[in-house]
Design an enzyme around this catalytic site. Sequence first.
Site, PDB file in Angstrom:
ATOM      1  N   LYS A 299       0.840  -1.198   0.000  1.00  0.00           N
ATOM      2  CA  LYS A 299       0.000   0.000   0.000  1.00  0.00           C
ATOM      3  C   LYS A 299       0.876   1.249   0.000  1.00  0.00           C
ATOM      4  O   LYS A 299       2.068   1.180   0.298  1.00  0.00           O
ATOM      5  CB  LYS A 299      -0.877   0.010   1.266  1.00  0.00           C
ATOM      6  CG  LYS A 299      -2.010  -0.986   1.267  1.00  0.00           C
ATOM      7  CD  LYS A 299      -2.871  -0.820   2.522  1.00  0.00           C
ATOM      8  CE  LYS A 299      -3.968  -1.869   2.602  1.00  0.00           C
ATOM      9  NZ  LYS A 299      -5.000  -1.732   1.561  1.00  0.00           N
ATOM     10  N   ARG A 373     -10.056 -11.793   1.469  1.00  0.00           N
ATOM     11  CA  ARG A 373     -10.829 -12.893   0.876  1.00  0.00           C
ATOM     12  C   ARG A 373     -10.097 -14.223   1.010  1.00  0.00           C
ATOM     13  O   ARG A 373     -10.719 -15.272   1.038  1.00  0.00           O
ATOM     14  CB  ARG A 373     -11.176 -12.548  -0.578  1.00  0.00           C
ATOM     15  CG  ARG A 373      -9.972 -12.258  -1.415  1.00  0.00           C
ATOM     16  CD  ARG A 373     -10.283 -11.391  -2.633  1.00  0.00           C
ATOM     17  NE  ARG A 373     -10.450  -9.976  -2.296  1.00  0.00           N
ATOM     18  CZ  ARG A 373     -10.768  -9.020  -3.163  1.00  0.00           C
ATOM     19  NH1 ARG A 373     -10.958  -9.318  -4.437  1.00  0.00           N
ATOM     20  NH2 ARG A 373     -10.890  -7.769  -2.780  1.00  0.00           N
TER      21      ARG A 373
HETATM   22  N1  BES Z   1      -8.146  -3.918   4.106  1.00  0.00           N
HETATM   23  C1  BES Z   1      -8.293  -3.514   2.747  1.00  0.00           C
HETATM   24  C2  BES Z   1      -9.607  -2.799   2.483  1.00  0.00           C
HETATM   25  C3  BES Z   1      -9.772  -1.449   3.132  1.00  0.00           C
HETATM   26  C4  BES Z   1      -9.422  -0.306   2.448  1.00  0.00           C
HETATM   27  C5  BES Z   1     -10.342  -1.343   4.382  1.00  0.00           C
HETATM   28  C6  BES Z   1      -9.617   0.920   3.041  1.00  0.00           C
HETATM   29  C7  BES Z   1     -10.521  -0.112   4.980  1.00  0.00           C
HETATM   30  C8  BES Z   1     -10.168   1.023   4.304  1.00  0.00           C
HETATM   31  C9  BES Z   1      -8.238  -4.729   1.841  1.00  0.00           C
HETATM   32  O1  BES Z   1      -7.431  -5.770   2.274  1.00  0.00           O
HETATM   33  C10 BES Z   1      -7.684  -4.275   0.540  1.00  0.00           C
HETATM   34  O2  BES Z   1      -6.570  -3.849   0.524  1.00  0.00           O
HETATM   35  N2  BES Z   1      -8.471  -4.376  -0.515  1.00  0.00           N
HETATM   36  C11 BES Z   1      -8.062  -3.945  -1.800  1.00  0.00           C
HETATM   37  C12 BES Z   1      -8.500  -4.993  -2.801  1.00  0.00           C
HETATM   38  C13 BES Z   1      -7.942  -4.788  -4.172  1.00  0.00           C
HETATM   39  C14 BES Z   1      -6.449  -5.001  -4.186  1.00  0.00           C
HETATM   40  C15 BES Z   1      -8.609  -5.758  -5.122  1.00  0.00           C
HETATM   41  C16 BES Z   1      -8.724  -2.613  -2.109  1.00  0.00           C
HETATM   42  O3  BES Z   1      -9.872  -2.411  -1.723  1.00  0.00           O
HETATM   43  O4  BES Z   1      -8.063  -1.755  -2.682  1.00  0.00           O
HETATM   44 MN    MN Z   2      -5.415  -5.522   1.748  1.00  0.00          MN
END
Ligand code: BES
Ligand code: MN
Length: 535
Positions: A299, A373
């Site tokens: 991230k 997931r």
């Molecule tokens: N934990 C995150 C989702 C999230 C984002 C929660 C912002 C709270 C605030 C999750 O694991 C994630 O990173 N999801 C990605 C998925 C993508 C790579 C398909 C996302 O939402 O960007």
């Molecule tokens: Mn994530």
Amino acid sequence: MPADLQVAAASVPPDGLDVLGVPVVADDDGPRLMPGLPAHLGELELPVTVDRTLAQRHGFNGTAGQSLVLRPAAGLEVVLIGVGPAPVGEAERWRRAGAALVRAAGAGGEGAVVVPADLAPACGDELSLDAVAAALTEGAMLAAYRFDGYRSSPRPGSLERLVVLRGEAPPGTSLERGVSRGDAVARAVALARDLANTPASDLTPRALAERAVQQLDGLPRTSVEVWDEHRIATERLGGLLGVSRGSTEPPRLVWARYHPATGGPGEPPAAGGEGEGGPAHVVLVGKGITFDSGGLSLKTADGMTTMKTDMTGAAVVLAVLAACHALEVPVRVTAIAPMTENMPGGAAVKPGDVLTMRNGMTVEVLNTDAEGRLVLADALALAAELRPDAVVDVATLTGAARIALGTSIAPVYGRPQEMADRLQGAAARAGEQLWPMPLPEEYESHFDSDVADMKNIGKAGEAGSIVAALILARFTAGLPWAHLDIAGTGRSTESAGYRSKGATGFGVRTLLELLLDELPLPPPGPLPVPPSADH
Ligand code: BES
Ligand code: MN
Ligand code: ZN
């Protein structure tokens, strides 16, 4: 550290009262004292009318959540608390009123809030006295919530004590029962908030599992079991193991079980025992990523700042389990919480790697940041093996959920649709908002993999929350299932009403409401296509 505020029911105002909350309804022509309130409480004169000129000057019209502070006598504050137009049929308005009272009351001291002995003139017959007491208690305690354990000097708190007073007659048992129910719900939400607010380095998977044991062990009809990394490996939880590989912290999986009193004097049925005709069995699954760096698909610095809360789903299901006994939940409940960090260490899962999940299905990991997931796939497969009457998972799953519905409303998915409807109804009663989202078959192809049964992402920028839900659905074995994506609602950037800045504990109240609702659950659907054995 739950909310500092203690709430009780009483028949007379305590000596040395600092604050008195008085409910006010919003009439068409202005605010008016709630009908049915007593003229005085012991020594204490209540205001007979609302001064409308004063109210207007302060923009107070009696809307639920508004408050107006009066100082009729030295040392005592009267806080008019709005509950909106009569009939006051919704518990939510009393939650907001309880929160408004606490926020207006300032730090320290004793408060009281008076409710009419006969609710019918103000509330119609929609709400019972214990529902009003529960809602006031819940709103007040949640507004008093603070997370101050990491400050060298604590900030000013809230009222120390609040009593709910029923006008005239001494409080009936239902008032006390309402207060204790509101207290149990608010404590569960505070527990979820506390866990999710705790810094990730202090709440590793091992620490979170220990906290779960501390909170649950010894509660009547509740048990807790922890799987360590060896057990997780022998149980072939390939998703959880895969995600954990990038971290020096080992994963954990917590099982918590509750079963209701049987009614008879004998032993309750053994946990895990599949009984025909016994109470319904609901399995709750919560995402427990104690820190989500994104893994090798790292991230941004900004994107990581809130990722200590990526275990909110796990916190929510464990907090629900912790409240089942106090609330006398009538169904059997199992919580499954897979816990791991998602880190980019040298052994981390690499984009292109294929993981084999608990149910034998294979997943090609093309983005290591879509890790929720992967851990939920294993936990849902375990849930399905129990053949429960329903499975509900809660997860901070996708940024897309926040983009779609913001921070007040969470997407809910269900198969059959009735499951989503049930959750949405429970949420509305509990004062949380869910909105149903589709599980369209035509998006299944978005996560076709070139090498495995599926990949862990869909198409960039397209229906991210839906695709994540469709992936989860593959692991539910056709059982009645609902999924809450709380990525938007799990955190708040401001304290307002009974929401607190930081972790909100969103989902706890909805799930408790669902479990307390005694309607039969929908029958299971057809079994899904089995995973292909050849590749
Ligand atoms: N934990 C995150 C989702 C999230 C984002 C929660 C912002 C709270 C605030 C999750 O694991 C994630 O990173 N999801 C990605 C998925 C993508 C790579 C398909 C996302 O939402 O960007
Ligand atoms: Mn994530
Ligand atoms: Zn995550």
